[in-house]
Design a protein around this motif. Sequence first.
Motif, PDB file in Angstrom:
ATOM      1  N   ILE A  32       0.841  -1.192   0.000  1.00 17.61           N
ATOM      2  CA  ILE A  32       0.000   0.000   0.000  1.00 17.61           C
ATOM      3  C   ILE A  32       0.877   1.243   0.000  1.00 17.61           C
ATOM      4  O   ILE A  32       1.977   1.246   0.553  1.00 17.61           O
ATOM      5  N   ASP A  33       0.385   2.275  -0.673  1.00 17.49           N
ATOM      6  CA  ASP A  33       1.124   3.540  -0.685  1.00 17.49           C
ATOM      7  C   ASP A  33       0.193   4.743  -0.598  1.00 17.49           C
ATOM      8  O   ASP A  33       0.607   5.870  -0.758  1.00 17.49           O
ATOM      9  N   GLY A  34      -1.070   4.490  -0.364  1.00 18.04           N
ATOM     10  CA  GLY A  34      -2.027   5.577  -0.242  1.00 18.04           C
ATOM     11  C   GLY A  34      -2.680   5.976  -1.547  1.00 18.04           C
ATOM     12  O   GLY A  34      -3.534   6.845  -1.570  1.00 18.04           O
ATOM     13  N   SER A  35      -2.320   5.342  -2.635  1.00 17.85           N
ATOM     14  CA  SER A  35      -2.891   5.693  -3.939  1.00 17.85           C
ATOM     15  C   SER A  35      -4.198   4.947  -4.173  1.00 17.85           C
ATOM     16  O   SER A  35      -4.491   3.945  -3.520  1.00 17.85           O
ATOM     17  N   LYS A  36      -4.969   5.436  -5.147  1.00 25.75           N
ATOM     18  CA  LYS A  36      -6.205   4.741  -5.532  1.00 25.75           C
ATOM     19  C   LYS A  36      -5.868   3.372  -6.118  1.00 25.75           C
ATOM     20  O   LYS A  36      -6.664   2.444  -6.042  1.00 25.75           O
ATOM     21  N   PHE A  60       3.078  -0.728   4.072  1.00 23.26           N
ATOM     22  CA  PHE A  60       3.180   0.638   3.571  1.00 23.26           C
ATOM     23  C   PHE A  60       4.570   0.844   3.004  1.00 23.26           C
ATOM     24  O   PHE A  60       5.575   0.693   3.690  1.00 23.26           O
ATOM     25  N   CYS A  61       4.622   1.170   1.740  1.00 22.16           N
ATOM     26  CA  CYS A  61       5.894   1.373   1.053  1.00 22.16           C
ATOM     27  C   CYS A  61       6.287   2.838   1.125  1.00 22.16           C
ATOM     28  O   CYS A  61       5.833   3.661   0.338  1.00 22.16           O
ATOM     29  N   SER A  62       7.110   3.139   2.076  1.00 22.60           N
ATOM     30  CA  SER A  62       7.574   4.502   2.283  1.00 22.60           C
ATOM     31  C   SER A  62       8.618   4.856   1.243  1.00 22.60           C
ATOM     32  O   SER A  62       9.534   4.086   0.993  1.00 22.60           O
ATOM     33  N   THR A  97      -6.724   4.906   6.773  1.00 19.75           N
ATOM     34  CA  THR A  97      -7.579   4.635   5.614  1.00 19.75           C
ATOM     35  C   THR A  97      -7.661   3.137   5.333  1.00 19.75           C
ATOM     36  O   THR A  97      -8.752   2.579   5.163  1.00 19.75           O
ATOM     37  N   PHE A  98      -6.510   2.472   5.297  1.00 19.19           N
ATOM     38  CA  PHE A  98      -6.508   1.042   4.972  1.00 19.19           C
ATOM     39  C   PHE A  98      -7.013   0.190   6.120  1.00 19.19           C
ATOM     40  O   PHE A  98      -7.603  -0.869   5.897  1.00 19.19           O
TER      41      PHE A  98
END
Length: 177
Positions: A32-36, A60-62, A97-98
């Motif tokens: 996950i990276d926060g994108s759609k 989460f891929c920082s 969010t996730f």
Amino acid sequence: MADGGQQVGQVEVMETEKQAEKKKKRNVLIAIDGSKHAENAFKWYADNIHKTTDDVILGFCSELGTHLPPTAAQVSPATLHALIEKHNGKAKEIFSTFDSLATKHNVQHKLERLRDPPGSSIVNYAHEHNVQLIVVGSRGHGTIRRTILGSVSDYVVHHTHVPVIICKHHDEHHKLK
């Protein structure tokens, strides 16, 4: 004697059941990276292949390290600290969010923060944590942009030894065609 033999038999059955249950479990890493695109990948996984026995890791891929300018060492510690705090706030927002999305889809999960550049971070985490399946979203970069910038999904596919599902997102411009 009959009771002792029966107890041994029950213990053996219980151990066999535990082994069978362990075989059913699979570790699934969803990048996950926060994108759609990441949200779409998670939703696809939840709607199509999720099993209640899955151990789901939302990684989460920082990309903080890859976004720091070369002059970062020359900025004041306060400025650098502010940049890191802003990034940490964004990470918390993405986790929230996730976390909500997973709860909505009844997916038991844990959240992990991956620190390396995304591609190698995903591959390394999968190897170190016995992941059996990786799910990533695809931004759909064109050939030239993918060649110049690289692609996380391409990197993961070519550097891991476990199955990878790449979920493409149907952007609005694709709907118009």
